[in-house]
Design a protein around this motif. Structure first.
Motif, PDB file in Angstrom:
ATOM      1  N   ALA A 263       0.818  -1.221   0.000  1.00 59.20           N
ATOM      2  CA  ALA A 263       0.000   0.000   0.000  1.00 59.20           C
ATOM      3  C   ALA A 263       0.846   1.263   0.000  1.00 59.20           C
ATOM      4  O   ALA A 263       0.333   2.356  -0.279  1.00 59.20           O
ATOM      5  CB  ALA A 263      -0.924  -0.001   1.213  1.00 59.20           C
ATOM      6  N   SER A 264       2.146   1.149   0.279  1.00 59.42           N
ATOM      7  CA  SER A 264       3.010   2.325   0.310  1.00 59.42           C
ATOM      8  C   SER A 264       3.475   2.750  -1.077  1.00 59.42           C
ATOM      9  O   SER A 264       4.088   3.814  -1.224  1.00 59.42           O
ATOM     10  CB  SER A 264       4.231   2.067   1.197  1.00 59.42           C
ATOM     11  OG  SER A 264       5.087   1.088   0.601  1.00 59.42           O
ATOM     12  N   PRO A 266       3.619   4.596  -4.386  1.00 58.46           N
ATOM     13  CA  PRO A 266       3.004   5.881  -4.750  1.00 58.46           C
ATOM     14  C   PRO A 266       1.816   5.753  -5.696  1.00 58.46           C
ATOM     15  O   PRO A 266       0.818   6.456  -5.543  1.00 58.46           O
ATOM     16  CB  PRO A 266       4.159   6.648  -5.393  1.00 58.46           C
ATOM     17  CG  PRO A 266       5.384   6.081  -4.748  1.00 58.46           C
ATOM     18  CD  PRO A 266       5.081   4.628  -4.536  1.00 58.46           C
ATOM     19  N   GLN A 269      -1.232   4.712  -3.693  1.00 51.96           N
ATOM     20  CA  GLN A 269      -1.681   5.786  -2.810  1.00 51.96           C
ATOM     21  C   GLN A 269      -2.457   6.847  -3.594  1.00 51.96           C
ATOM     22  O   GLN A 269      -3.508   7.323  -3.148  1.00 51.96           O
ATOM     23  CB  GLN A 269      -0.486   6.420  -2.096  1.00 51.96           C
ATOM     24  CG  GLN A 269       0.171   5.506  -1.070  1.00 51.96           C
ATOM     25  CD  GLN A 269       1.314   6.187  -0.346  1.00 51.96           C
ATOM     26  OE1 GLN A 269       1.885   7.163  -0.825  1.00 51.96           O
ATOM     27  NE2 GLN A 269       1.657   5.669   0.826  1.00 51.96           N
ATOM     28  N   LYS A 270      -1.949   7.210  -4.758  1.00 49.14           N
ATOM     29  CA  LYS A 270      -2.617   8.235  -5.560  1.00 49.14           C
ATOM     30  C   LYS A 270      -3.964   7.745  -6.074  1.00 49.14           C
ATOM     31  O   LYS A 270      -4.957   8.481  -6.053  1.00 49.14           O
ATOM     32  CB  LYS A 270      -1.721   8.657  -6.730  1.00 49.14           C
ATOM     33  CG  LYS A 270      -2.275   9.841  -7.523  1.00 49.14           C
ATOM     34  CD  LYS A 270      -1.285  10.333  -8.554  1.00 49.14           C
ATOM     35  CE  LYS A 270      -1.842  11.530  -9.316  1.00 49.14           C
ATOM     36  NZ  LYS A 270      -0.887  12.029 -10.344  1.00 49.14           N
ATOM     37  N   ALA A 272      -5.839   5.474  -4.688  1.00 44.62           N
ATOM     38  CA  ALA A 272      -6.735   5.389  -3.530  1.00 44.62           C
ATOM     39  C   ALA A 272      -7.306   6.757  -3.190  1.00 44.62           C
ATOM     40  O   ALA A 272      -8.496   6.885  -2.866  1.00 44.62           O
ATOM     41  CB  ALA A 272      -5.997   4.799  -2.345  1.00 44.62           C
ATOM     42  N   GLU A 273      -6.494   7.801  -3.255  1.00 49.00           N
ATOM     43  CA  GLU A 273      -6.962   9.151  -2.977  1.00 49.00           C
ATOM     44  C   GLU A 273      -8.017   9.588  -3.986  1.00 49.00           C
ATOM     45  O   GLU A 273      -9.046  10.170  -3.619  1.00 49.00           O
ATOM     46  CB  GLU A 273      -5.781  10.119  -3.005  1.00 49.00           C
ATOM     47  CG  GLU A 273      -4.813   9.963  -1.837  1.00 49.00           C
ATOM     48  CD  GLU A 273      -3.586  10.846  -1.986  1.00 49.00           C
ATOM     49  OE1 GLU A 273      -3.568  11.657  -2.942  1.00 49.00           O
ATOM     50  OE2 GLU A 273      -2.666  10.729  -1.165  1.00 49.00           O
TER      51      GLU A 273
END
Length: 278
Positions: A263-264, A266, A269-270, A272-273
């Motif tokens: 999940a770390s 990038p 993460q983007k 998911a946002e």
């Protein structure tokens, strides 16, 4: 001037190309700026398409019929070589071609009919379709006069798993637009965001040596065409975390000493946002 020239990166270089020289220390800033401009002004990438002139069976690609096609010559920009689609054929053999084996020759089979086709720029170890694969192939055909007399040969313009459809191309275009800084709505971001199980499934395929770097279409077929975006995001995440690398045309694992948090990455993460904005 000679010293300065050693620190320039050049792009372009033929009669139809624009050219630019950039000092190497400015290359990262140039890349960031031009990507931001493209995201704001350029049209988003579209699914890649290939113009096909007709469907044919291997049995129809005989000396007589291919000879008739040759009557349409000379071929060129205003009169391109016909591209024929052969569906539901099987890869029946794979061999290296060229002095250093940098190209691939394959034999396609439909029942008792066979045809040899060449694929340039892809070595056999990087060819994504093992013997036994059912495929559809886009071919340019011609008559080759060899030591045994005339025979039909083919150039492989494109190949993909049989019945794959166009969903992978559409999702790949979404992902490419996102990757290059384009806008992506929440629904598409959610469609591209893989679960941990999706990424683990891809990693297992990579660990088995089954993922060719130059052609991911067999992986899209195996993982489900509707999951193409998730496969591409998973592949990017594994690269970002340093868990895989390309070796001789295949994605393969990199030995690691510490556990990584998927999940770390990038890219995840983007996505998911963006997906949360629904």
């Amino acid at each position: 001037m000679a010293d300065c020239a050693q620190h320039l990166t050049r792009f372009g270089g033929h009669a139809a190309a624009a050219g630019v020289e950039i000092e190497e220390e400015n290359l990262a800033a140039f890349r960031q700026t031009i990507n931001a401009w493209a995201a704001a002004h350029a049209a988003p990438p579209e699914a890649v398409s290939l113009r096909l002139d007709a469907a044919a069976t291997l049995g129809e690609l005989n000396l007589e019929n291919v000879g008739e096609l040759a009557r349409l010559a000379p071929f060129g920009r205003e009169n391109p070589t016909p591209v024929l689609l052969v569906q539901h054929a099987f890869v029946d053999g794979i061999w290296p071609m060229g002095a250093e084996g940098r190209h691939t020759r394959i034999r396609l089979r439909q029942g008792s009919d066979t045809l040899f086709a060449s694929s340039f720029g892809i070595a056999p170890q990087a060819f994504a379709y093992p013997v036994g694969s059912e495929v559809e192939a886009a071919l340019e055909v011609s008559i080759f006069n060899g030591r045994s007399g005339p025979m039909v040969s083919a150039h492989l313009k494109a190949i993909r798993p049989a019945e794959l459809g166009n969903t992978p191309s559409e999702q790949a275009a979404w992902f490419e637009a996102f990757r290059t800084g384009g806008s992506l709505d929440a629904a598409r971001a959610a469609a591209l965001l893989p679960a941990r199980a999706d990424t683990v499934s891809l990693y297992r395929r990579i660990r088995g040596g089954h993922v060719a770097a130059a052609d991911l279409q067999p992986v899209f077929a195996a993982e489900g065409p509707q999951n193409t975006g998730k496969t591409l995001a998973s592949l990017t995440a594994l690269q970002e975390l340093g868990l895989i690398e390309e070796q001789e045309g295949r994605w393969l694992p990199v030995p690691v000493t510490a556990k990584q948090d998927l999940a770390s990455a990038p890219v995840l993460q983007k996505l998911a946002e963006l997906a949360k904005q629904a």
